[in-house]
Scaffold this motif. Sequence first.
Motif, PDB file in Angstrom:
ATOM      1  N   VAL A 111      -8.030   8.018  -9.354  1.00 24.91           N
ATOM      2  CA  VAL A 111      -7.362   7.019  -8.522  1.00 24.91           C
ATOM      3  C   VAL A 111      -6.294   7.694  -7.666  1.00 24.91           C
ATOM      4  N   GLN A 112      -5.576   8.617  -8.284  1.00 27.63           N
ATOM      5  CA  GLN A 112      -4.527   9.324  -7.538  1.00 27.63           C
ATOM      6  C   GLN A 112      -5.110  10.088  -6.370  1.00 27.63           C
ATOM      7  N   ILE A 113      -6.193  10.810  -6.639  1.00 25.24           N
ATOM      8  CA  ILE A 113      -6.814  11.581  -5.557  1.00 25.24           C
ATOM      9  C   ILE A 113      -7.332  10.633  -4.480  1.00 25.24           C
ATOM     10  N   GLY A 114      -7.931   9.528  -4.926  1.00 27.53           N
ATOM     11  CA  GLY A 114      -8.420   8.536  -3.976  1.00 27.53           C
ATOM     12  C   GLY A 114      -7.304   8.043  -3.078  1.00 27.53           C
ATOM     13  N   TYR A 115      -6.172   7.720  -3.673  1.00 26.87           N
ATOM     14  CA  TYR A 115      -5.028   7.215  -2.900  1.00 26.87           C
ATOM     15  C   TYR A 115      -4.530   8.262  -1.915  1.00 26.87           C
ATOM     16  N   PHE A 126       6.718  -2.439  -8.114  1.00 28.36           N
ATOM     17  CA  PHE A 126       5.436  -3.044  -7.808  1.00 28.36           C
ATOM     18  C   PHE A 126       4.935  -2.507  -6.481  1.00 28.36           C
ATOM     19  N   PRO A 127       3.668  -2.228  -6.275  1.00 24.62           N
ATOM     20  CA  PRO A 127       2.633  -2.191  -7.314  1.00 24.62           C
ATOM     21  C   PRO A 127       2.852  -1.048  -8.311  1.00 24.62           C
ATOM     22  N   LYS A 128       2.032  -1.052  -9.341  1.00 25.39           N
ATOM     23  CA  LYS A 128       2.175  -0.068 -10.413  1.00 25.39           C
ATOM     24  C   LYS A 128       2.200   1.346  -9.827  1.00 25.39           C
ATOM     25  N   PRO A 129       3.163   2.177 -10.259  1.00 27.32           N
ATOM     26  CA  PRO A 129       3.213   3.539  -9.713  1.00 27.32           C
ATOM     27  C   PRO A 129       1.887   4.250  -9.929  1.00 27.32           C
ATOM     28  N   ILE A 130       1.452   4.928  -8.882  1.00 24.45           N
ATOM     29  CA  ILE A 130       0.129   5.530  -8.895  1.00 24.45           C
ATOM     30  C   ILE A 130       0.062   6.679  -9.904  1.00 24.45           C
ATOM     31  N   GLU A 131       1.227   7.261 -10.247  1.00 25.11           N
ATOM     32  CA  GLU A 131       1.220   8.378 -11.210  1.00 25.11           C
ATOM     33  C   GLU A 131       0.715   7.929 -12.565  1.00 25.11           C
ATOM     34  N   LYS A 132       0.819   6.611 -12.817  1.00 21.70           N
ATOM     35  CA  LYS A 132       0.395   6.121 -14.128  1.00 21.70           C
ATOM     36  C   LYS A 132      -1.108   5.846 -14.174  1.00 21.70           C
ATOM     37  N   SER A 133      -1.775   6.002 -13.026  1.00 18.87           N
ATOM     38  CA  SER A 133      -3.217   5.744 -13.014  1.00 18.87           C
ATOM     39  C   SER A 133      -3.972   7.034 -13.324  1.00 18.87           C
ATOM     40  N   SER A 134      -5.292   6.885 -13.389  1.00 13.25           N
ATOM     41  CA  SER A 134      -6.118   8.059 -13.703  1.00 13.25           C
ATOM     42  C   SER A 134      -6.088   9.041 -12.529  1.00 13.25           C
ATOM     43  N   ARG A 135      -6.469  10.248 -12.835  1.00 17.06           N
ATOM     44  CA  ARG A 135      -6.468  11.327 -11.851  1.00 17.06           C
ATOM     45  C   ARG A 135      -7.297  10.947 -10.619  1.00 17.06           C
ATOM     46  N   PHE A 174       0.826  -1.205   0.000  1.00 11.90           N
ATOM     47  CA  PHE A 174       0.000   0.000   0.000  1.00 11.90           C
ATOM     48  C   PHE A 174       0.865   1.263   0.000  1.00 11.90           C
ATOM     49  N   LEU A 175       1.973   1.214   0.725  1.00 18.64           N
ATOM     50  CA  LEU A 175       2.792   2.424   0.890  1.00 18.64           C
ATOM     51  C   LEU A 175       3.924   2.527  -0.120  1.00 18.64           C
ATOM     52  N   ASN A 176       4.112   1.497  -0.950  1.00 15.97           N
ATOM     53  CA  ASN A 176       5.252   1.520  -1.867  1.00 15.97           C
ATOM     54  C   ASN A 176       4.944   2.367  -3.103  1.00 15.97           C
ATOM     55  N   GLN A 177       4.792   3.658  -2.884  1.00 16.34           N
ATOM     56  CA  GLN A 177       4.533   4.609  -3.952  1.00 16.34           C
ATOM     57  C   GLN A 177       5.504   5.769  -3.801  1.00 16.34           C
ATOM     58  N   THR A 178       5.465   6.680  -4.744  1.00 12.44           N
ATOM     59  CA  THR A 178       6.405   7.802  -4.636  1.00 12.44           C
ATOM     60  C   THR A 178       5.686   9.144  -4.603  1.00 12.44           C
ATOM     61  N   VAL A 179       4.484   9.176  -4.066  1.00 14.83           N
ATOM     62  CA  VAL A 179       3.781  10.460  -3.962  1.00 14.83           C
ATOM     63  C   VAL A 179       4.464  11.336  -2.913  1.00 14.83           C
ATOM     64  N   THR A 180       4.179  12.622  -2.947  1.00 14.66           N
ATOM     65  CA  THR A 180       4.840  13.528  -2.003  1.00 14.66           C
ATOM     66  C   THR A 180       4.442  13.180  -0.566  1.00 14.66           C
ATOM     67  N   GLY A 181       5.429  13.250   0.315  1.00 15.61           N
ATOM     68  CA  GLY A 181       5.161  13.021   1.735  1.00 15.61           C
ATOM     69  C   GLY A 181       5.108  11.548   2.118  1.00 15.61           C
TER      70      GLY A 181
END
Lengths: 309, 282
Positions: free
Chosen positions: B13-17, B2-11, A108-115
Amino acid sequence: MTTTEVPPITPEPQRRSRYKRNEISVTPWLFLIPAMLFFLVYVILPIFQSFNLSAYQWDGLGEKEYVGLSNYKELWDDPAFYTSLKNNLIWLVLYLLAIPAGLFIALFLNQTVTGIRIYKSLFFFPFVISQVVVGLVFTWFYDPTFGLLNSILGVVGLGPVNVLGDPTYVTYGIIAAGLWPQTAYCMILYLTGLNAVDPEQVEAARLDGAKGWKMLWYVIVPQLKPATFIAFVVTIVGALRSFDLISIMTNGGPFGESRVLSFYMFEVALSEYGFRMGYGAAIAVVLFLIMLCFIAYFLYSMYKEERGH
Amino acid sequence: MFPKPIEKSSRSVQIGYQSLLPVALILWLLPLIAVALFSVKPAADFSTGDYWNLPSKFGGWENYGKVFFESDMPRYLLNSILITVPTAIGAVALSCMAGFALGIYKFKANLWLFFMFVAGNFVPFQILMVPVRDLTLDLGLYNTKTGLVLFHIAFQTGFCTLFMRNFIKGLPFALIEAARVEGVAEWRIFVYVVLPLMKPAIAALMVLIFTFIWNDYFWAVVLTQGAESQPVTAGITSFNAQYRAAYHLMSAGAIVAALPPVAMFFLMQKHFIAGLTLGAVK
């Protein structure tokens, strides 16, 4: 240090000292002596002393009286021993849930969003806190009059449940508290592991149409094997060491229903119930033998790894 | 990745995350947030049975003031420091040397000794309890910080040696060979070649041992008794007995006891995680 008598500049080869001639074979022992001494006196010898002590009856002060195997015979008919053993098994099995739970949070946390770094650290928080504090926090969380759990249950129209006062729930309640920091630990292991997953393999698998669970199970999890091994080791050790939480949250109660071997041993040997050192040692020996199965497995795995290199 | 980078998803989904993250965090830390809230509520809130509303006024100064100036808490904190710091230094010093011996030299007993340290590290505390307590009594160190420190050093040496040995094994052996060819004495290789390279491992272990020992409760109960030598984990139980049912003070006390390792973790995060993963998972 033991090596200070060595001259700082190497003398000419002909007149080399005894130490100099055997330098390569003697040095490791000189470096090992302090650590070995400490470890032998405080860890290795006490194991054998405990084995020996389990054949005696002793109150910690007076004369030791040799009783052979009678401590073990008493153990055989002691219902409290079986309760503890049963709870130990429940701990062992349920504590392992920390591994998939930790993997789940790590994914769940393995992303690169800010913060995200701050989020990762804050998710790890529970592990850094002492189990004593975790125990206190969860005791209040479960409190039947004002605890958060029952306040929430009350909103949905359930409860109140006195988790820690109920013999059927108490062990599960304490394990849940223990799973909190343990999951955080497994999470951090998997987060580091996920960092090392080979991106090319993931891309290749993606091109082959793998995704979701299949990708996780066949491509990612095999690559996380080293992290899983450490998670398994620390979780098993943690489950069998469970003492702090039980001591803080219930002190073994109600009616001794939340005891595990490590707690029961302490209670028999050192608390107000007794100073029965020999009987305590016998319980400790049983606990040690259970752990020994796992230690043997850990060492065997490490040995294979060492040979592989 | 993995999992797929969230930046590649729709807007969406990103906001949801992004909005799910704080919610998940609050749920995860809920028990702790509750205690933090308790610790700044004034005593009056509890006597009127108001547990879960926001504090009627900020009582933090008063609660924490009581913990720091009217209880044994500062004493326990100081004890904890006086136990933790020498243990970290001692265990790391012993294991630097042992790790060097096991990581660099090839001799018959090498792997067996290494496994002895590893195995000892996993042993349940209870099998050591009675003999160690006896030994500490015999040495006249029962209920002293020194007694606790000596045991902790010995026990932590197992874990530290495991860590150090693996770390040193990962260093380029050519460095040591080069030094040997130059005729550098072995102990000087340790001091001038290996030790400087071990700094990250030393930092990682220091932070980790600090946390482990700070959080130790079992041995504190077994080897010490009173406020003069007990660390904060054991002290907090007598603190709680003193302030029974004063939840605002007990919460403040719990937070104070938990804080030093937390601070340590945030300051030294990188080292801490390197230590926890045993350096095995890079």
